[in-house]
Design an enzyme around this catalytic site. Structure first.
Site, short mmCIF file in Angstrom:
data_model
loop_
_atom_site.label_atom_id
_atom_site.label_comp_id
_atom_site.label_asym_id
_atom_site.label_seq_id
_atom_site.Cartn_x
_atom_site.Cartn_y
_atom_site.Cartn_z
N ASP A 20 2.39 -0.88 -7.51
CA ASP A 20 1.94 0.42 -6.98
C ASP A 20 2.39 1.59 -7.86
OD1 ASP A 20 0.68 -0.44 -4.55
OD2 ASP A 20 2.66 -0.80 -3.70
N ARG A 100 15.77 4.86 1.86
CA ARG A 100 14.73 5.85 1.57
C ARG A 100 15.21 7.30 1.50
NH1 ARG A 100 12.90 2.05 -0.52
NH2 ARG A 100 10.81 1.21 -0.24
N ASP A 129 7.66 3.85 5.16
CA ASP A 129 8.34 4.47 4.03
C ASP A 129 7.78 5.86 3.71
OD1 ASP A 129 10.17 2.45 3.66
OD2 ASP A 129 8.82 1.26 2.42
N SER A 177 4.94 -8.58 -0.93
CA SER A 177 5.48 -7.26 -1.22
C SER A 177 6.95 -7.29 -0.85
CB SER A 177 4.72 -6.21 -0.40
OG SER A 177 5.45 -5.01 -0.39
N1 ARG Z 1 9.41 -3.02 7.69
C1 ARG Z 1 10.52 -2.59 6.90
C2 ARG Z 1 10.77 -1.13 7.10
O1 ARG Z 1 9.92 -0.44 7.55
C3 ARG Z 1 10.41 -3.01 5.47
C4 ARG Z 1 9.52 -2.17 4.64
C5 ARG Z 1 9.43 -2.69 3.25
N2 ARG Z 1 8.92 -1.71 2.36
C6 ARG Z 1 8.26 -2.00 1.26
N3 ARG Z 1 7.89 -1.00 0.54
N4 ARG Z 1 7.96 -3.23 0.89
O2 ARG Z 1 11.82 -0.65 6.80
#
Ligand code: ARG
Length: 416
Positions: A20, A100, A129, A177
């Site tokens: 990405d 984050r 995110d 991912s």
């Molecule tokens: N579901 C988890 C969260 O919201 C993991 C997210 C993973 N993020 C990613 N960019 N692959 O924190």
């Protein structure tokens, strides 16, 4: 001769080196005439940061920063996650969610330093995110623009793969991912999107399956000081090292695999698979120690506080005043949470098998089945007053029921 004024926008991109962010690094140069500065924040992910830098520069970044934020992550985020026993929906230790706001903070720092017009991230419009990133940036630097090309331009994985191939962006044909840091690893996508199927062994990297984990259990002791782990197996260590060591130890015994259905901020239910050996072990141990040293009233109330804190963090509200207020509460409570917890790691489980603390409210003389100072006869009066209202309410309701029953019977008699 014509003079042409070329206007560049300067964008600071949170760059992971993955598909990405590599695609949008190129795309923003192409579509926005952007001068892109890339920033990779090391929060404990197992990556080759030199390679990431090389890749960024090759793809046209004008400058790259690698920021080691592991200590800060542990000190300002993970200590809190432990104090709050932070599990979203009783399952997810919040690895991604905790990192984050810190990543956003670093991006903002560089954006200010570099006098940038915008910050950019590679989040989709479906996940959490984007919420965490956007809200943190807005709180810390309200004047800056946020560019989220995947979300704004509706990029799909297939389209990105095509674009990457055409533009010389090296890609692995990976199906999952993945996001990882010190506190855990999340795996999404591919076959995992079918919630009825058991996750294949290939998705796991930090943990052994119960079938492959050692036949013999292993014991660990964790010492806490005011809610924070300070020593492992009697050896004092900093939190980063302690977590890294425990990830290996507990991971070897298959501890910390999580498979659950999660409610995202935007309302989507998703199937999430995590590995978080240290997080799961530390939270288990810490929670046990709390039960040993805190009063039942504090424990009862803290459950509510804990789950609210995890909720705030999950939903990207790190900079919400309520979070800081809860932090103050937990810091006060955790003053007493010092002691040592012993656990047995075995076959996918971390089982607490012992605890010691100078602050223990456990009193052997009170608890014992043997003769003690506890005067059993005083329990009679206590029970009388303790249950007075409930007993009264129950017997009053019974009386009404009896009356209703009798009048119904009487009415039936008259009718027949
Ligand atoms: N579901 C988890 C969260 O919201 C993991 C997210 C993973 N993020 C990613 N960019 N692959 O924190």
């Amino acid at each position: 001769m014509h003079l042409r004024l070329v206007i560049y926008v300067r964008v600071v991109l949170a760059y992971s080196g993955g598909l990405d962010t590599s695609v949008i690094l190129k795309l923003m140069q192409e579509k926005l005439n952007a001068e892109v500065i890339t920033v990779t924040v090391d929060v404990g992910q197992k990556d080759d940061f030199e390679k990431i830098e090389e890749k960024a520069l090759k793809l046209g970044a004008v400058k790259h920063y690698t920021i080691d934020a592991k200590e800060e992550f542990a000190k300002n985020y993970l200590t809190k996650a432990i104090k709050f026993n932070a599990l979203y929906e009783d399952a997810y230790p919040l690895a991604t969610a905790l990192a984050r706001p810190l990543i956003a903070e670093k991006i903002v720092e560089i954006a200010k330093k570099e006098n940038a017009d915008a910050v950019a991230h590679g989040c989709t419009g479906k996940g959490n995110d984007q919420v965490r990133f956007d809200l943190a940036v807005k709180a810390l630097y309200p004047e800056i623009q946020i560019v989220a090309p995947v979300r704004e331009w509706g990029l799909t994985r297939d389209w990105e793969m095509e674009y990457a191939k055409k533009n010389g962006i090296p890609v692995k044909e990976k199906i999952y991912s993945i996001d990882e840091n010190l506190w855990g690893r999340s795996i999404e996508g591919g076959i995992l999107e079918d919630p009825s199927e058991e996750p294949p062994e290939e998705v796991f990297e930090w943990t052994l399956s119960p079938e492959k984990s050692p036949e013999k259990p292993e014991y660990v002791t964790i010492e806490f000081e005011e809610g924070i782990p300070v020593a492992l197996n009697g050896k004092e260590m900093g939190l980063v090292e302690l977590i890294e060591t425990l990830n290996l130890l507990a991971g070897k015994h298959g501890v910390g695999r999580i498979d659950h259905i999660e409610d995202r901020t935007v309302g989507i239910k998703s199937r999430e698979v995590y590995e978080a050996p240290a997080a799961v072990t530390l939270i288990k141990a810490h929670k046990d120690l709390e039960k040993f040293v805190l009063t039942k009233w504090v424990l009862e109330f803290k459950e509510i506080v804990d789950s609210k804190w995890a909720w705030l963090v999950y939903n990207g509200l790190w900079f919400e005043p309520l979070r800081e207020a809860l932090d103050a509460f937990v810091d006060a409570v955790e003053k007493n949470v010092s002691g040592t917890v012993k656990l047995k790691l075995y076959n996918g489980n971390a089982i607490v098998v012992g605890r010691e603390s100078q602050n223990a409210l456990y009193d052997l003389d009170l608890a014992t089945y043997e003769k003690s100072k506890y005067d059993q006869k005083r329990a009679i009066g206590f029970i009388e007053l303790f249950g007075m209202q409930s007993v009264l309410a129950y017997s009053t309701a019974s009386k009404h029921k009896l009356k209703d029953f009798e009048s119904k019977k009487a009415a039936e008699k008259v009718a027949s």
